[in-house]
Enzyme design. Structure first.
Site, short mmCIF file in Angstrom:
data_model
loop_
_atom_site.label_atom_id
_atom_site.label_comp_id
_atom_site.label_asym_id
_atom_site.label_seq_id
_atom_site.Cartn_x
_atom_site.Cartn_y
_atom_site.Cartn_z
NE ARG A 103 -4.08 0.75 2.03
CZ ARG A 103 -5.07 0.39 1.80
NH1 ARG A 103 -5.16 0.82 3.33
NH2 ARG A 103 -5.76 -0.36 2.05
CG HIS A 130 -8.40 -0.16 -2.95
ND1 HIS A 130 -7.50 -1.14 -2.89
CD2 HIS A 130 -8.99 0.33 -1.88
CE1 HIS A 130 -7.05 -1.43 -1.44
NE2 HIS A 130 -8.68 -0.33 -1.08
CD GLN A 133 -13.48 -2.10 -0.97
OE1 GLN A 133 -12.18 -1.68 0.08
NE2 GLN A 133 -14.26 -2.81 -0.93
CG ASP A 225 -14.00 5.53 -1.14
OD1 ASP A 225 -13.31 6.18 -0.01
OD2 ASP A 225 -12.22 5.76 -1.97
CB CYS A 265 -14.29 0.38 -0.65
SG CYS A 265 -13.05 2.56 -0.17
NE ARG A 293 -9.98 -5.55 0.17
CZ ARG A 293 -9.30 -4.39 1.15
NH1 ARG A 293 -10.12 -2.62 1.37
NH2 ARG A 293 -7.94 -4.44 0.29
N1 NVA Z 1 -10.42 6.40 -1.91
C1 NVA Z 1 -9.47 5.91 -0.14
C2 NVA Z 1 -9.69 4.41 0.14
C3 NVA Z 1 -9.37 4.12 1.21
C4 NVA Z 1 -9.62 2.65 1.25
C5 NVA Z 1 -8.13 6.42 0.00
O1 NVA Z 1 -6.95 6.16 -0.72
O2 NVA Z 1 -7.83 7.06 1.13
N1 CP Z 2 -11.07 -0.71 2.79
C1 CP Z 2 -9.90 -0.21 2.90
O1 CP Z 2 -8.99 -1.01 1.87
O2 CP Z 2 -10.21 -0.21 3.95
P1 CP Z 2 -8.94 -0.03 4.91
O3 CP Z 2 -7.38 1.35 4.84
O4 CP Z 2 -8.37 -0.20 6.51
O5 CP Z 2 -7.49 -1.41 4.57
#
Ligand code: NVA
Ligand code: CP
Length: 308
Positions: A103, A130, A133, A225, A265, A293
């Protein structure tokens, strides 16, 4: 040659559908209490340069459930966070584990990492995409409606990594997706261009609008989101002002299909991108999405490790 899972764009329709079927099969086996250990001995390295609840837990518990193991690597604790290069980190970390998830911030970081890793790399969220997801979301939609085709999917809010991933998914699978964002927060131009080219071959219907109602009307799936993604904290005020008419609330969903499902998500901010009485309503499938997931990612891992 080793394969990675960095973007849904690297998969075709049949591959995505077979991952969803595999994920459902894994879910059934685990729910039935079957002794199912196809990942026996496999070790997943998990590199996090951003926070996570679901991604960390679903990858780590999933590996353990199927007989493997996982090692959590926060960039705060490893040399990557102190300036060791991506290339050297990839070369070294891939000597210790069988597969790696990352990540991170710029999508180019994961592409670079994957190039230097000798083991498969999975995208566990970048600023651009992502994919894990959306695989879980597709599985959840199929579980709920028994199909993916002939549904209208609405994505309403920021044109972020989730919006971009949905655009690829719709294009590849030939789905009907309507994305409503303010013009200044449009999805990635590169993603949209590539997706529109794919859509010509798959008959996907991808609409981009600035009017949330246009996306929500007759929708079977309403997705939103957070308004400010991780790493965009300093843009929060600006984004909130641009997105204030994009909240998913009762007024917005009044002409959605009667049996629509609400998806997110997570993490969610009630009363920002979604009203509490929507995310907490009987239409909401957000907890199923979060659970799925695990299975979607295990399907990806089994495929990349050739254990499917
Ligand atoms: N768009 C959000 C998704 C989190 C799972 C982010 O990147 O923070
Ligand atoms: N949806 C998702 O990826 O959640 P986290 O940021 O908690 O991993």
């Amino acid at each position: 040659m080793k394969k990675d899972c960095l973007s849904l764009k690297d998969l075709n329709r049949d591959e995505i559908l077979s991952l969803i079927d595999k994920a459902s099969d894994i879910k059934n086996r685990l729910k039935n209490g079957e002794d199912y250990k196809p990942l026996n001995g496999a070790i997943l390295g998990m590199i996090f340069e951003k926070s996570s609840t679901r991604t960390r837990l679903s990858f780590e518990s999933g590996m353990k459930r199927l007989g493997g193991d996982a090692i959590f690597l926060s960039s705060r604790d490893i040399q990557l966070g102190r300036g060791e290069t991506i290339e050297d980190s990839a070369r070294v970390i891939s000597r210790y584990v069988d597969i790696i998830m990352i990540r991170t911030f710029e999508h180019s970081r994961i592409i670079n990492f994957a190039q230097y890793s000798s083991v498969p790399v999975i995208n566990a969220l970048t600023d651009l995409l992502h994919p894990c997801q959306v695989l879980s979301d597709l599985m959840t939609i199929k579980e709920h409606f028994g199909k993916l085709d002939n549904l209208k999917i609405a994505f309403i809010g920021d044109g972020n990594n989730m919006a971009n991933s949905w655009i690829y998914a719709a294009a590849i699978l030939g789905l009907h997706l309507s994305v409503a964002t303010p013009v200044d927060l449009s999805p990635s131009g590169v993603v949209v261009k590539e997706a529109m080219e794919i859509a010509q071959k798959t008959s996907a219907k991808i609409e981009l609008t600035q009017i949330p109602y246009e996306a929500a009307v007759n929708a079977d799936v309403i997705y939103t989101d957070v308004w400010a993604s991780m790493g965009q904290e300093e843009q929060t005020l600006k984004k909130h002002s641009l997105l204030k008419h994009y909240q998913v609330n009762r007024e917005l969903v009044k002409d959605a299909n009667r049996d629509y499902i609400f998806m997110h998500c997570l993490p969610a901010h009630r009363q920002e991108e979604v009203a509490a009485d929507i995310i907490d309503s009987e239409h909401s499938v957000v907890w199923d999405e979060a659970e799925n997931r695990t299975y979607a990612q295990l399907a990806v891992i089994m495929k990349l490790l050739g254990r499917d």
